[in-house]
Design an enzyme around this catalytic site. Sequence first.
Site, short mmCIF file in Angstrom:
data_model
loop_
_atom_site.label_atom_id
_atom_site.label_comp_id
_atom_site.label_asym_id
_atom_site.label_seq_id
_atom_site.Cartn_x
_atom_site.Cartn_y
_atom_site.Cartn_z
CG HIS A 1 -1.51 1.34 1.56
ND1 HIS A 1 -2.46 1.96 0.79
CD2 HIS A 1 -1.27 2.19 2.60
CE1 HIS A 1 -2.78 3.13 1.34
NE2 HIS A 1 -2.06 3.29 2.44
CG ASP B 1 5.95 17.13 -27.11
OD1 ASP B 1 6.32 16.61 -26.05
OD2 ASP B 1 5.05 16.65 -27.83
CD1 TRP C 1 6.49 3.49 4.04
CD2 TRP C 1 7.56 4.33 2.26
NE1 TRP C 1 6.82 4.80 4.32
CE2 TRP C 1 7.46 5.35 3.24
CE3 TRP C 1 8.18 4.63 1.04
CZ2 TRP C 1 7.97 6.63 3.05
CZ3 TRP C 1 8.68 5.91 0.86
CH2 TRP C 1 8.59 6.89 1.86
CB SER D 1 10.44 5.15 -14.63
OG SER D 1 9.34 6.02 -14.64
CB SER D 2 11.68 8.59 -10.79
OG SER D 2 10.60 7.86 -10.33
CG HIS E 1 12.72 14.75 4.82
ND1 HIS E 1 11.61 14.67 5.62
CD2 HIS E 1 12.75 16.00 4.35
CE1 HIS E 1 11.01 15.84 5.63
NE2 HIS E 1 11.69 16.67 4.87
CD GLU F 1 9.67 9.87 -3.08
OE1 GLU F 1 10.63 10.09 -3.84
OE2 GLU F 1 8.51 9.63 -3.47
CE1 TYR G 1 8.49 19.02 3.28
CE2 TYR G 1 10.69 18.20 3.66
CZ TYR G 1 9.52 18.74 4.14
OH TYR G 1 9.37 18.98 5.47
CB SER H 1 0.71 28.86 -6.25
OG SER H 1 1.26 28.46 -5.03
CG HIS I 1 12.70 14.53 10.58
ND1 HIS I 1 12.50 15.70 9.93
CD2 HIS I 1 12.16 13.58 9.79
CE1 HIS I 1 11.88 15.47 8.78
NE2 HIS I 1 11.65 14.19 8.68
CG HIS I 2 11.95 10.07 8.88
ND1 HIS I 2 10.61 9.95 8.69
CD2 HIS I 2 12.35 11.09 8.09
CE1 HIS I 2 10.20 10.86 7.82
NE2 HIS I 2 11.25 11.56 7.44
CB THR J 1 5.91 25.08 5.20
OG1 THR J 1 7.10 24.34 5.02
CG2 THR J 1 4.75 24.34 4.60
CE LYS K 1 6.24 26.92 -1.22
NZ LYS K 1 5.81 27.47 -2.48
NE ARG L 1 4.18 3.68 10.62
CZ ARG L 1 5.04 4.28 9.80
NH1 ARG L 1 5.98 5.08 10.29
NH2 ARG L 1 4.97 4.11 8.50
#
Lengths: 292, 375, 529
Positions: free
Chosen positions: C80, C109, C145, C173-174, C257, C259, C261, C272, C306-307, C332, C335, C454
């Site tokens: 998931h 293009d 994950w 791909s990315s 991390h 990722e 963002y 925006s 921080h993880h 942030t 924004k 979790r």
Amino acid sequence: MAQQQTTNYYVPAQSYWPIVGAIGLLFIAIGAGTTVQQIGSEASSGSWMLTIGIVIIIAMMFGWFNDVIVESDKGLYSAQMDRSFRQGMSWFIFSEVMFFAAFFGALFYVRTIAIPWLGGASNNVMTGQILWPDFEAVWPLVTTPAGDTTTAMGWQGLPLANTIILLTSSITLHIAHKGLEENNRKKLTALLAITVLLGVAFLVLQAEEYVEAYRHMGLTLSAGVYGNTFFLLTGFHGMHVTIGTIMLFVMLWRVLKGHFTPERHFAFQATSWYWHFVDVVWLGLFFFVYIL
Amino acid sequence: MQKIIIIIAAMSTVVFTGAALGTSSVNLTQGVTDISQRVYDLHMVILTICAIIGLVVFGAMLYAIINHRKSKGATAAQFHESTKVEVLWTVIPFFILIGMAIPATTTLIEMEDNSAADITIKITGSQWKWHYQYFEHDFGFYSLLATPQEQIQNVSTKGENYLLEVDKPLVIPTNKKIRFLITADDVIHSWWVPAFAVKQDANPGFINEAWTRVNEPGIYRGQCAELCGKDHGFMPVVVRALPQEEYDAWLSAQLQHVAKEKQEEQQALASTLTMEESMALGEKTYIARCAACHQVGGEGIAGAFPKIKGSPIALGDVGAHIDVVVNGKPGTAMQAFANQLSAKELAAVITYERNAWGNNTGDIVQVSDVKPEAK
Amino acid sequence: MNTASATQDEHEIEHDHKPKGLMRWVLTTNHKDIGSLYLMFSFLMFLVGGAMAMVIRAELYQPGLQIVEPNFFNQMTTVHGLIMVFGAVMPAFTGLANWLIPMMIGAPDMALPRMNNWSFWILPMAFSILLASLFMEGGGPNFGWTFYAPLSTTYSPDSTALFVFAVHIMGISSILGAINVVVTIVNMRAPGMTYMKMPLFVWTWLITAFLLIAVMPVLAATVTMVLTDKYFGTSFFAAAGGGDPVLFQHIFWFFGHPEVYIMILPSFGIISAIIPAFSRKKLFGYSSMVYATASIALLSFLVWAHHMFTTGMPVAAELFFMYCTMLISVPTGVKVFNWVATMWRGSLTFETPMLFAIAFIVLFTIGGFSGLMLAITPVDFQYHDTYFVVAHFHYVLVTGAIFSIMAACYYWLPKWTGHMYDERLGKMHFWASVISVNVLFFPMHFLGLAGMPRRVPDYALQFADFNQLVSIGGFAFGLSQLIFLVVLIKCARGGKKAPAKPWEGSEGLEWNMPSPAPYHSHTTPPEIK
Ligand code: HEA
Ligand code: HEA
Ligand code: CUA
Ligand SMILES: [Cu+2]
């Protein structure tokens, strides 16, 4: 840059190559995955699939690049298109830099954090005392915490020779490029050929080093983090040298067929960037893996 | 739009009433240590600051949503860009953050000060149990989930401490600084007791430290807090904090018990187990300690845990079978059970594996077979 | 100035003359086709990943084990997460980038159209492998994950090699997709489209693409080390050989991390665009938005640990990562304040895109607040690996990223299909979603604070009531997404004709083109002010 004229941006019509490439990668991924799972067993379906995948990708490269060459020869590509290619290649090389950076990061972490901690440094006094009382935190890590031993690879000899070879090859390639820009085909061909040979020489020596490590030094991929970082860093670098050498060889072949003009030689340029990048990575390797 | 307002209002009410309840089931526990109290206070401060900023920001938005809508004839103003405002709303949050960072820093530094402990306990996590070693004494034990499978499988009604009960809780004295040395045998686990505000990863091959000083006697429950495989959810932590005298009494009783067990072990060495006795004890041991991986019926889980039923090892050489169970297989989930089970249990469980589910070898493993060195 | 293709006779033929049939999609080099492919693929993956979430929620509906085995539960959680992150959110953004960036910057293009096709078609391959591995002996990935070692190495199922290589090609791909975006933005802007005139969506994507190129290779290196640790006897993550399991976490989160963002910056661009359009007012501070985005991206490289506050880092490192993480709130906040200031004294209307955008601002900010709480190390010791974290990241991902994607779909659907979507159904979708999503994720905060870990298939009795509520919210939110599916299909097949500029206040080059946008964008570079 935006101010530059947007003329004749060529949008290719439909193409078969991308989907062929995607299927090739599918085969490679399943094949490689299965091959790895089948290590130590008789089955070989994985390696078959992997081989098919690689063949498909090679075929795709030839087909795709051939299309590009044909289009370029027809004059379909504007200067802007050329810039797209160049920028694309630069970013690709940046991504490769980050790939190596991760392995260098692992090396630095292991050397400056993991091993000292296992030896009881920082807030891990008890780790050293209770879990690994006999462990000595040194680099190169010739005795792992579990007690396996290996030997470290010195920097003199083969690695030094390889450094000189690669550095020389960067210079020869640069002169070849100058030759191309001056439209001096002889200089171009000769020096490009020398570069290819130097690339091959590097690979031969590298292979010899590996044989030496495995046969006589007990330095293997599974010989603790020293062996891990050594082989993964030099191995991935070697893989890149192999690809680079093949690319150089193709360039040589195309030069002999009369391709490239002093103004338009993106493929050559990209190859040479790639080669210089591989060279710089080696310098990092030589310094951090071998000498320090 | 009103609905958004209602939702936000509802939420903030919930948050605040929840906060007011303090020890309720919607908010963080205040715990039973000075540290846990400070952590709780920090939590409330930050929550409140966030809630206030939220009210201001969402309030302004709401005002605009209600009053500056086109259907009310609002026409758009033309203003934009104002360095003054921009600087303000960069600098103010920055100072708010500094306000948060100061108490956070002091609390953290105190939490990480593991020096000057009265008692040291080594905690080792493994799939899926905790081992507690009293460092000053040659004494330790495993602590396993006590909730029976029938409750988990919904066959019988669930008890009050469903999933949060163990066979042998960790016992500590109150008002003493207890230092924990935390590590693991296999994968990463994480030892967590909310009431102490202690959560520390148990990393295999490394020792992490943490400490607590419990103010009130009681039973405190927590859980493993790092995904550690299949039964990660079934690996509770239970700590009993006793007043010093009771703790001392408990400890000496335990030490005596250990000494007695050692003696019994010696005696058992000489005794002979019958098939019946072995199968009964073996089944009990198997279900408690092996079935998590090899499954109750011995069928294992293909691709992860090998089957024992009909497996060559259970039908073949007894020595090899004993070796696997006693010494485990390093680098796999199969752990060494030599120190986890008594010699008698070891012998019995191997006998059981060799004779249950149609593995009819007829072998009876004796205590002396599993502990040859003690002969 | 010449048009992109007018000089080319053979190319001329294809112009505005879509190839037909299946092969159009398989072989296409057209940015709109590829954008549509990405979006459709992403939606499909959203359904698949959502279906797995439904399995999770069904199992957690009551205490006890009812539907699935713990091992399968872990596979559901893992896949998931992987599918939603790499299969739903990221491809959706890439799809939007494909559709919109060339139109927005006045390009014909994407810069590298064939490569564009390649980067798309790798994705279905990668996810087929990932999903197929679920059916293998021993099951698919079951280590979360985040695939922490050594659970993902020594103790993982046999199929881990396939997981590794699926991630490898997904990463290719990315990276290719991101390179294409950067090159397009840097090199293909129409004359006069200076950097500081670019729409914010383009800006945010430029920065996102940079992050992607910087960190996807690191992910590739991580899975490579997992592969060699599991199958080739290396010990990067094993102390016995001199490695460290925590090293895995450092490398993973150095990727991980940035990722997260990557999954939110394009949303900022979308919001925006939408907020000014329906406020009929210019964005309050364009340049500060650009700088804020860049600051977030730069800071994102300094906060990864921080993880890992509970892994036993020295206190100095914990403090460093705490401070850097807290700092991210500042840009942030800039924004959020900008969007509110844009709405302030505007002339607001509330079409579906605007509704989703407003919900985004509120709910993302709530997610941001819980993020800030998580950043406070001593308190994170309590929150870490509980449902509080699950609540945090679903607020920023579902009501953040996913809501912004939905807002974008409603906003640009008229441009894509040439039809207006059904506003009534759209509003229904919005209200159903916004209510159920809060029933789904808000109580998770309480569960986490009360101590529910979790990644567990079963829980203690005191968590039962909230879990039931959460599951009900989950099913309702899942069903609400079927309304979205209906809206999309209806709009693609017909409906009121959309004018070139269906929204009164919208700005940008894409609204100068007819709706639906012609097969080839800006064949002549447009005039820019
Ligand atoms: C889109 C994805 C996304 C985004 C945008 C964020 C944003 C943030 N995240 Fe989150 N995060 C995740 C996705 C995301 N996160 C995921 C997926 C995980 C879990 C991974 C896993 O373990 O599986 C996670 C986990 C996670 C953790 C680890 C928790 C743990 O495991 O213990 C932490 C800890 O610091 C954290 C912090 C933050 C912070 C500080 C922000 C900040 O960027 C938020 C900033 C925003 C605001 C603060 C609100 C708006 C600001 C204002 C209105 C200004 C004024 C405010 C103040 C001054 C207070 N996140
Ligand atoms: C963008 C990313 C994203 C998105 C969109 C979602 C969406 C959802 N997520 Fe999750 N989630 C993650 C990213 C995401 N998630 C990550 C990274 C993790 C961590 C994984 C880990 O721990 O390793 C996680 C973990 C996670 C957990 C914790 C699992 C655990 O710890 O064991 C839960 C539990 O409730 C959950 C629930 C949901 C739900 C109910 C939705 C819903 O929003 C989904 C709604 C969508 C649908 C339902 C599909 C559409 C509808 C149909 C197909 C029709 C059929 C509908 C019915 C039958 C009702 N997610
Ligand atoms: Cu042990 Cu989770
Ligand atoms: Cu993060």
